[in-house]
Scaffold this motif. Sequence first.
Motif, mmCIF file in Angstrom:
data_model
loop_
_atom_site.group_PDB
_atom_site.id
_atom_site.type_symbol
_atom_site.label_atom_id
_atom_site.label_comp_id
_atom_site.label_asym_id
_atom_site.label_seq_id
_atom_site.Cartn_x
_atom_site.Cartn_y
_atom_site.Cartn_z
ATOM 1 N N GLN B 111 0.950 -1.220 -0.176
ATOM 2 C CA GLN B 111 0.012 -0.096 0.094
ATOM 3 C C GLN B 111 0.813 1.162 0.118
ATOM 4 O OE1 GLN B 111 -3.539 -0.553 2.415
ATOM 5 N NE2 GLN B 111 -2.583 -2.204 3.550
ATOM 6 N N ALA B 113 1.763 3.344 2.359
ATOM 7 C CA ALA B 113 2.505 3.167 3.622
ATOM 8 C C ALA B 113 3.225 2.158 4.036
ATOM 9 C CB ALA B 113 1.577 3.694 4.526
ATOM 10 N N GLU B 114 2.905 1.058 3.266
ATOM 11 C CA GLU B 114 3.530 -0.363 3.860
ATOM 12 C C GLU B 114 3.502 -1.522 3.070
ATOM 13 O OE1 GLU B 114 0.469 -0.716 7.197
ATOM 14 O OE2 GLU B 114 -0.020 -2.822 6.139
ATOM 15 N N GLN B 131 -1.503 -8.377 7.614
ATOM 16 C CA GLN B 131 -0.340 -8.063 8.556
ATOM 17 C C GLN B 131 0.615 -6.957 7.873
ATOM 18 O OE1 GLN B 131 -0.017 -12.340 8.551
ATOM 19 N NE2 GLN B 131 1.405 -11.982 10.464
ATOM 20 N N THR B 132 1.034 -6.027 8.819
ATOM 21 C CA THR B 132 1.987 -4.986 8.225
ATOM 22 C C THR B 132 3.599 -5.645 8.454
ATOM 23 O OG1 THR B 132 0.444 -3.236 8.989
ATOM 24 C CG2 THR B 132 3.045 -2.649 8.625
ATOM 25 N N TYR B 134 6.104 -4.436 6.925
ATOM 26 C CA TYR B 134 7.102 -3.387 7.084
ATOM 27 C C TYR B 134 6.442 -1.871 6.799
ATOM 28 C CZ TYR B 134 11.229 -0.329 7.172
ATOM 29 O OH TYR B 134 12.243 0.544 7.327
ATOM 30 N N SER B 135 6.658 -0.877 7.245
ATOM 31 C CA SER B 135 5.793 0.157 7.106
ATOM 32 C C SER B 135 7.118 1.536 6.918
ATOM 33 C CB SER B 135 4.835 0.562 8.307
ATOM 34 O OG SER B 135 4.341 2.058 8.106
ATOM 35 N N TRP B 136 6.743 2.774 6.310
ATOM 36 C CA TRP B 136 7.690 3.779 5.900
ATOM 37 C C TRP B 136 6.728 4.919 6.040
ATOM 38 C CZ3 TRP B 136 7.183 -0.630 2.382
ATOM 39 C CH2 TRP B 136 6.315 -0.446 1.511
#
Lengths: 625, 665
Positions: B111, B113-114, B131-132, B134-136
């Motif tokens: 997405q 953001a992640e 499940q996230t 990794y997010s940035w």
Amino acid sequence: MPGKFRLFTIGLLITFACTQHSETDEERLSDDALPFTTLSFSNLSEFRDVSQNNWKTASEVYANREEEHHLETHEGNGILLNQPDDNNQANLFTEFEHGDIDLTLDFLMPKGSNSGIYLQGRYEVQLFDSWLKDSVTYEDCGGIYQRWNNERGFEGKAPAINASKAPGLWQHLFIRFKAPKFDESGKKIANARFQEVILNGKVVQREVEISGPTRAAAFEDEKPVGPLMIQGDHGPVAFKNMKYKTYKDQALSLENVTYQIYKGAYTNTDTLESLQPIQSGETDTLSYLVSKENALYTLVFKGEMVVPESGDYLFSVQSGGPSWFHIDNEYITDNDASNNYDHHGYGKRQLEAGQYPFTLTYVNLVPWNKSVTLSYEGPGIPLSPLTTQSSGVIIPNIEPITIKVAEEPVLQRGFMIHHDVTKTHVAAIGFPEKINYAYDLKNYNLLSAWRGEFLNVTEMWLDRGERQLEEPLGAPLEISILPTVALLSRQNAAWPDSVTADDQVYRNRGYRLTDSNIPAFFYTIGDVEVEDTWQPSPNQEGLVRKLNFTFHQSENEVYCLLASGSHIEALPNGSYAVDDKRYYIEDLQGENNQPVIRNERGRAELLIPILPQNNQSQIQYSIIW
Amino acid sequence: MVTNLKHQHLYFLLLLFCFSPLCAQEDVTALENQYYRLSDIPIPEDIVLEVGGMAFTEDDQLGIATRRGEIWIVDDPYLKKSRQPAFKRFAAGLHEPLWLTYHQGAFYTTQRAELTKITDTNQDGKGDLFQTIYSWPLSGNYHEYSYGPLMLPDGDMLVTLNLAWIGEGASLSKWRGWMLKINEKGEMKPYATGLRSPAGFGLNAEGDIFYAENQGDWIGSGRITQLDEGDFAGNPSGLIWTNEPNSPLQLKRKIFPDSVGLMHEFAKNISSLKVPTVWFPHTVMGISTSEILSIDTDAFGPFQGQLLVGDQGHSKIMRVFLEKVNDEYQGACFPFREGFSSGVLRMAWGSDHSLFVGMTSRGWSSTGPDMYGLQRVQWSGQTPFDMKAIRALSNGFEVEFTQPVDREQASNSQAYQMTGFTYIYHRTYGSPIINQQSCPVVKAEVSEDGRKVRLYVDGLRAGYIHELKVNDLHSQNGVPLLHPSAYYTLNNIPEGEGLDHSMMVAQQPAATENVARSCGSDPSKNITEMPEDWTDGPDVVINIGTKPGLKFDLEQFEVTEGSKVQLVFNNSDDMLHNLLVVNPGTAEEVGKTAMGLGLEGTQLGYIPDSEDVLYHTCLLQPESSQDIYFVAPKAGDYTYVCTFPGHYISMQGTMKVISRSTAAR
């Protein structure tokens, strides 16, 4: 029940204006607007004498949201309130009279109560406990009340949405009203008009014309001015922060305006003085359109400004390139050399009535950004442009794209504005019960909640979706977002303000959807697993939050932040009113965990330590608004 | 910031490029369809299938992520059971997922953001665990698209992060302009940077990583680049994060002047700068490269081991042959299949070795007219007569064909035309073609089996793109060559024998250093100074700007015949545009002619030499403008159109010229 009422105000009482942010220009910051006149509620001297005793002032009020017409008060001043009984139920009139007016106020409705604001004593914006009503009419809060003739009602206008909050909470109202206009013979030439009514941050009325006084007006006739009337015969109500600006039929006028266009972008006035303009002439309007240049030019308007009345004047420039404004060769303001038309530069000056030379300079750097607007506000003069409308940027109308909720809850991620900042890690959730919330996936906490329709996604799904925004369709209750869970070394350690996305403080995170599609957010912080679920509370009064904790040998103490705000009150019924009665926290169930209210850097916080039993713990509470 | 286009001069040789079938696209589409058949997969009417990603499940169902945040599962994408396959919604609510991967029972996507993993834990056909991984962070700029993950054989995943657009590309939040490597546990390692708009990336048959880039600032043209850990691929915006402790390279943004010059020269001194593996000359080989997909089978025709590269704006798919010279990849790109219904963003292999193509054109229009679409390409089993591969030699190239050639035609060196050129490496958006020089083919030797032709070429230059045009070549069976052009990026010339100059005929290279003006061939149609005899100035000034989504901001204007018109065109978009006023009813034709201009198009600013073109601006950089002056022609409804390839479909308006008698009334 006099004497029995106790108000538990815990923590620092901070004098703070209502923290709600409207979506329009209704309350610009103090530097950005001339001040409103505040109606003093230290006593009733701002009002005409009332023979009855229903109106008084108080320092604090409390209305149990479940008790019909309940309103308890604490002697003092600062709050105006009405407590009618059979013999005392007069309407209240201000000493001042008004024509065109901007009015802003906070009001608190006891359960089932009814009041109204009559502009000029004649045209009513209804105040009503319309909380939780599915459909609204002119009789509901924010409605323009009907007129009455021959035993029959007519006109009247329902609010666009039900933006009402629960009884006992402070709600915010803004009204921009235009009085009827008359010619010299006294003949009416324009109807009265509600230009805008904003209730709890959502526009509920726009451009509503009324042909005459509404039902139960104090006067049958129509006049250029009249006193403001607050209805007192239908039930208790409280007010605070009541402020207004009244306007007269006057304006600055411009004379002998000339323009000079210079080739090139010059931001130094002295340089400009030494140059020959490539074009110059006289003009009767201020607009960049006098210039046929494409880009990289400097446009200077010079002229005289006739000031009708002595007083404070506030000027604002906004433009697609550097611009600045002088009166009488004195600097007033500039736009900080911004290329962003939405950026305003404000400057205030006290001016005596008379005639002054002025200079407006606009530098165009890029051709697609041609725009310059000079606006002002003055004594009895609302914010008005001195430039033409076509000299500014005109925003087109677009058919909105919305997401509707049918049988199951809906989740949609996107960006969302929160307290004027774009939040980028957001999930909005809508329930079939017409309760919605937005959740921040950086701090894992509630961002806002609203009732009614779900989401406008036009700014994500139209063309490139340049703002990527999802916008609540109802009046949003914006919650101050701090992380919900923190590991504190001791109870008085500071609560972390935020967690940045790349810190990766939260692990094993995401959300799962239950069989009925309700999201449960989960994450691990330290070695504590957290699960966070929100559901509509019974009767759609708000949201119920369930937090489940699973522990794995935690060394730190785990705390959960239930609420934060300017102050938090523990109410007699065991619930809490947060941030100066913006919302309630109720039905707190925390097993053996006991909440504490503390103050940190001027902020009140309701904390609860999470004490595990068999490595488990659960907290549950409701947010009611 | 404003490009002054008025004082550039026109010096270039008109090279005859337009005898290729590019001038007659519909014919090519029909021919291609004999070998690679295109068919629609019907989309239910209530689904807005703006494809962001595609992946097959272990049950051979097709998962499709859409830009509106849904994941659909198509049960029978091969249309074996029904002509209208069932679409079941697996998930919704995601934030513009632009990729889809299926791995061990779960979908993975990015997405904005992640990086997200989506699992159906209760096997009811709907994802219930999000499940996230990794997010940035995000600045909130719309251009911060996120793509991936590409699943590597070891289970690590690759993600790329698009730059923001603020009048130029910018890395406003951490790791924008980067490729990241992330594992299932959420551990992230920055892998490579220099990326601008990295919507597509994939592995070749050897498992090396390639990413596709679009023309833009610092990027002269589309291209694919092979990336190793620590590589820098050209756009310096992402370098602001090389101070971070986990950055695999230390290169700094400040060493880049606004105009560097030639990228391959500059790269000699910058070890981390990775030059493009294969350039896709802008508008000739697409305008916006997207997915990269390796052909790992011979069941899709004769091109096993090669790469397919999609193109969003031109609704087509191109083909790449790679080889290693001096241990580095280089190779050639070829046309493959055009005529898709919308903008080609994603491709996925079906189990039957047919190719599924997912499309969207919202916000960036495409030559395929639909807003979105899903199509399938199947090999008919017939082998097209095409160039299969081009290999660099020390003194020329070896061209391999899919079928034996007509020996006589193929051994005539006059049948081959080769031109070398490159692009400027600079901060400006895009680049003209520079240092163009023809490379005489002095001898052509056909191999014994008739499948290979060895070309002896004079004037090869390392670092340059070499265009090969083949005229009138047929196969041994008399079939004409399907695609007679190819572009070889000659980063390295293999060591070996040079050219035997005794072979050279009396033919000298027609060296033409030229500066492209990008402004048509007839200066009288582009008057940018007010004519001196307009002593009272223009009668009317018309301002026309651009709107996102390839539109003019003015749909129509009216002028009186014979009036003096000053037309101001402001290109406020983030891509190149021109504006041509053309005769009534000719916009379509002029637009198509512009698309067929080939390499010449760049130099002409896509302004064809046509009597139907009355007046025009030059091809304008983003955020620049130009004034043109003309006298309004006789009454009628004229069209103004942008003829940058692919734009003419949506970017049109009407100039209504009214007669003097009407105006007087």
